[in-house]
Design an enzyme around this catalytic site. Structure first.
Site, PDB file in Angstrom:
ATOM      1  N   ASN A  10       0.814  -1.221   0.000  1.00 47.05           N
ATOM      2  CA  ASN A  10       0.000   0.000   0.000  1.00 47.05           C
ATOM      3  C   ASN A  10       0.843   1.265   0.000  1.00 47.05           C
ATOM      4  O   ASN A  10       2.004   1.257   0.422  1.00 47.05           O
ATOM      5  CB  ASN A  10      -0.880   0.060   1.263  1.00 47.05           C
ATOM      6  CG  ASN A  10      -1.941  -1.004   1.301  1.00 47.05           C
ATOM      7  OD1 ASN A  10      -2.456  -1.415   0.268  1.00 47.05           O
ATOM      8  ND2 ASN A  10      -2.281  -1.453   2.502  1.00 47.05           N
ATOM      9  N   ALA A  41       4.305  -5.772   2.506  1.00 43.73           N
ATOM     10  CA  ALA A  41       5.510  -5.039   2.123  1.00 43.73           C
ATOM     11  C   ALA A  41       6.323  -4.638   3.351  1.00 43.73           C
ATOM     12  O   ALA A  41       7.565  -4.677   3.330  1.00 43.73           O
ATOM     13  CB  ALA A  41       5.127  -3.807   1.310  1.00 43.73           C
ATOM     14  N   ASN A 183      -2.172  -9.987  18.365  1.00 45.57           N
ATOM     15  CA  ASN A 183      -2.188  -9.000  19.434  1.00 45.57           C
ATOM     16  C   ASN A 183      -3.511  -9.107  20.196  1.00 45.57           C
ATOM     17  O   ASN A 183      -4.298 -10.033  19.977  1.00 45.57           O
ATOM     18  CB  ASN A 183      -1.938  -7.592  18.900  1.00 45.57           C
ATOM     19  CG  ASN A 183      -3.034  -7.121  17.952  1.00 45.57           C
ATOM     20  OD1 ASN A 183      -4.141  -7.663  17.914  1.00 45.57           O
ATOM     21  ND2 ASN A 183      -2.735  -6.088  17.179  1.00 45.57           N
ATOM     22  N   LYS A 223       2.973  -4.270  27.498  1.00 44.75           N
ATOM     23  CA  LYS A 223       3.020  -5.214  28.618  1.00 44.75           C
ATOM     24  C   LYS A 223       3.858  -6.446  28.289  1.00 44.75           C
ATOM     25  O   LYS A 223       3.899  -7.391  29.068  1.00 44.75           O
ATOM     26  CB  LYS A 223       1.599  -5.638  29.005  1.00 44.75           C
ATOM     27  CG  LYS A 223       0.749  -4.500  29.560  1.00 44.75           C
ATOM     28  CD  LYS A 223      -0.634  -4.986  29.938  1.00 44.75           C
ATOM     29  CE  LYS A 223      -1.480  -3.841  30.487  1.00 44.75           C
ATOM     30  NZ  LYS A 223      -2.853  -4.291  30.838  1.00 44.75           N
ATOM     31  N   GLY A 250       4.156  -4.106  14.587  1.00 46.41           N
ATOM     32  CA  GLY A 250       3.838  -5.531  14.516  1.00 46.41           C
ATOM     33  C   GLY A 250       4.436  -6.200  13.301  1.00 46.41           C
ATOM     34  O   GLY A 250       4.819  -7.379  13.344  1.00 46.41           O
ATOM     35  N   ASP A 251       4.562  -5.456  12.203  1.00 45.85           N
ATOM     36  CA  ASP A 251       5.160  -6.003  10.985  1.00 45.85           C
ATOM     37  C   ASP A 251       6.671  -6.183  11.150  1.00 45.85           C
ATOM     38  O   ASP A 251       7.239  -7.178  10.689  1.00 45.85           O
ATOM     39  CB  ASP A 251       4.868  -5.089   9.796  1.00 45.85           C
ATOM     40  CG  ASP A 251       3.384  -4.959   9.525  1.00 45.85           C
ATOM     41  OD1 ASP A 251       2.657  -5.937   9.769  1.00 45.85           O
ATOM     42  OD2 ASP A 251       2.951  -3.890   9.075  1.00 45.85           O
ATOM     43  N   LYS A 284      10.712   5.418  15.571  1.00 45.75           N
ATOM     44  CA  LYS A 284      10.983   6.020  14.277  1.00 45.75           C
ATOM     45  C   LYS A 284       9.691   6.155  13.471  1.00 45.75           C
ATOM     46  O   LYS A 284       8.799   5.306  13.556  1.00 45.75           O
ATOM     47  CB  LYS A 284      11.991   5.174  13.493  1.00 45.75           C
ATOM     48  CG  LYS A 284      13.341   5.004  14.190  1.00 45.75           C
ATOM     49  CD  LYS A 284      14.219   4.017  13.446  1.00 45.75           C
ATOM     50  CE  LYS A 284      15.557   3.827  14.140  1.00 45.75           C
ATOM     51  NZ  LYS A 284      16.376   5.042  14.090  1.00 45.75           N
ATOM     52  N   GLY A 286       7.285   6.086  10.187  1.00 42.48           N
ATOM     53  CA  GLY A 286       7.139   5.390   8.903  1.00 42.48           C
ATOM     54  C   GLY A 286       7.103   3.893   9.073  1.00 42.48           C
ATOM     55  O   GLY A 286       7.941   3.306   9.753  1.00 42.48           O
TER      56      GLY A 286
END
Length: 315
Positions: A10, A41, A183, A223, A250-251, A284, A286
């Protein structure tokens, strides 16, 4: 050996604001950026930045945004040979708002991601013989994800399912997963358990085991996380950082897990490594530009006095 990722690609439209507008309200934001994103991606970029070979199977529109996203993946070292150019849909877009606490809301328009079909997966897998891990999420059609998992199992690959976003999850995908990394929201959506502490995380992991997935990492954000392996569990403490942008954390975590498993580490060591990578990512901005390189991870660990087997082996 390398890693194959099947997933979304995306353009992220990212707006920073002090506070979210209420329904029907207009507020002035602080800044806007147009960045490369998509869970597939992002995860492929995480793998590449951590110095592991990676291929992505995905789809973008036959448009300028698709060109830019493919260029960005190539620049980060991701193999883009199996990216489809859709003549039916435009490139997928995520509209993301981040407030002063670094929390985010997203509106995802899947676009060309919905044009990644089972036939595309089958054609790609005919030419993939050097991957030992498949990493998937749920931002492309369910049938496409499940077919990729089936073909990966046939080739003897380890299959990691990051069951995100919650809205796209299908329970059927659990049948082919070796490891899942949900999650709190995704766990609640899948099995109805609200993970608020270690006890509820272990209960969730046991529930997933009863559904056929004996290996899981239940993520609890700030946590920490619980790693569960066939009846045994271990708690991984969080790393305290000052967050700037949680988009893609998470990616980055999932990509790090895939790298560790591909390199032969057990799930606990993989989670320790991913915990470090994910913590550094949120400092960071992005989804992809903020993913750290392996050198940046080493520097962060030296600064914080952090260690794990994966990092020791790459010094």
């Amino acid at each position: 050996m390398c890693i194959t990722v099947v997933g979304s690609i995306n353009t992220d439209v990212v707006a920073l604001t002090d506070d979210y507008p209420q329904r029907g309200e207009t507020r002035f934001g602080n800044s806007i950026d147009y960045l490369s994103g998509g869970k597939g991606a992002n995860q492929a970029t995480s793998v590449a930045k951590l110095s592991k070979g990676v291929k992505i199977i995905g789809a973008v529109g036959n448009d300028l945004y698709g060109d830019r996203l493919i260029d960005s993946l190539n620049e980060n070292g991701v193999s883009t040979h199996f990216i489809k150019r859709s003549n039916t849909f435009s490139t997928g877009t995520a509209i993301i708002t981040i407030d002063q606490t670094a929390e985010n809301t997203m509106l995802v328009l899947k676009g060309a991601n919905d044009d990644l079909l089972t036939d595309d997966i089958e054609k790609a897998f005919e030419n993939i013989n050097d991957s030992d891990v498949l990493l998937v999420q749920m931002e492309v059609p369910q049938d496409t994800v499940i077919r990729a998992m089936q073909l990966a199992k046939h080739k003897g690959m380890q299959v990691i399912l990051d069951p995100a976003p919650a809205e796209g999850i299908t329970v059927k995908a659990l049948e082919y997963a070796d490891v899942i990394t949900p999650n709190r929201q995704e766990t609640n959506h899948l099995i109805g358990i609200d993970v608020t502490n270690i006890e509820t995380a272990v209960s969730a992991a046991k529930a997933f085991e009863n559904m056929g997935v004996s290996n899981s990492i239940i993520k609890m954000a700030d946590k920490g996380s619980v790693v569960y392996r066939s009846g045994h569990w271990e708690y991984i403490e969080p790393i305290n950082v000052q967050p700037l942008d949680t988009v893609g954390a998470g990616d980055a975590f999932a990509g790090a897990i895939a790298c560790s498993i591909s390199d032969g580490y057990d799930l606990v060591e993989a989670a320790k490594f991913a915990n470090i990578v994910g913590a550094l990512k949120v400092t960071k901005l992005g989804a992809q530009t903020g993913i750290p390189t392996l050198n940046e991870v080493h520097a962060f660990c030296e600064e914080r006095g952090l260690t794990c087997s994966q990092l020791e082996a790459t010094r």
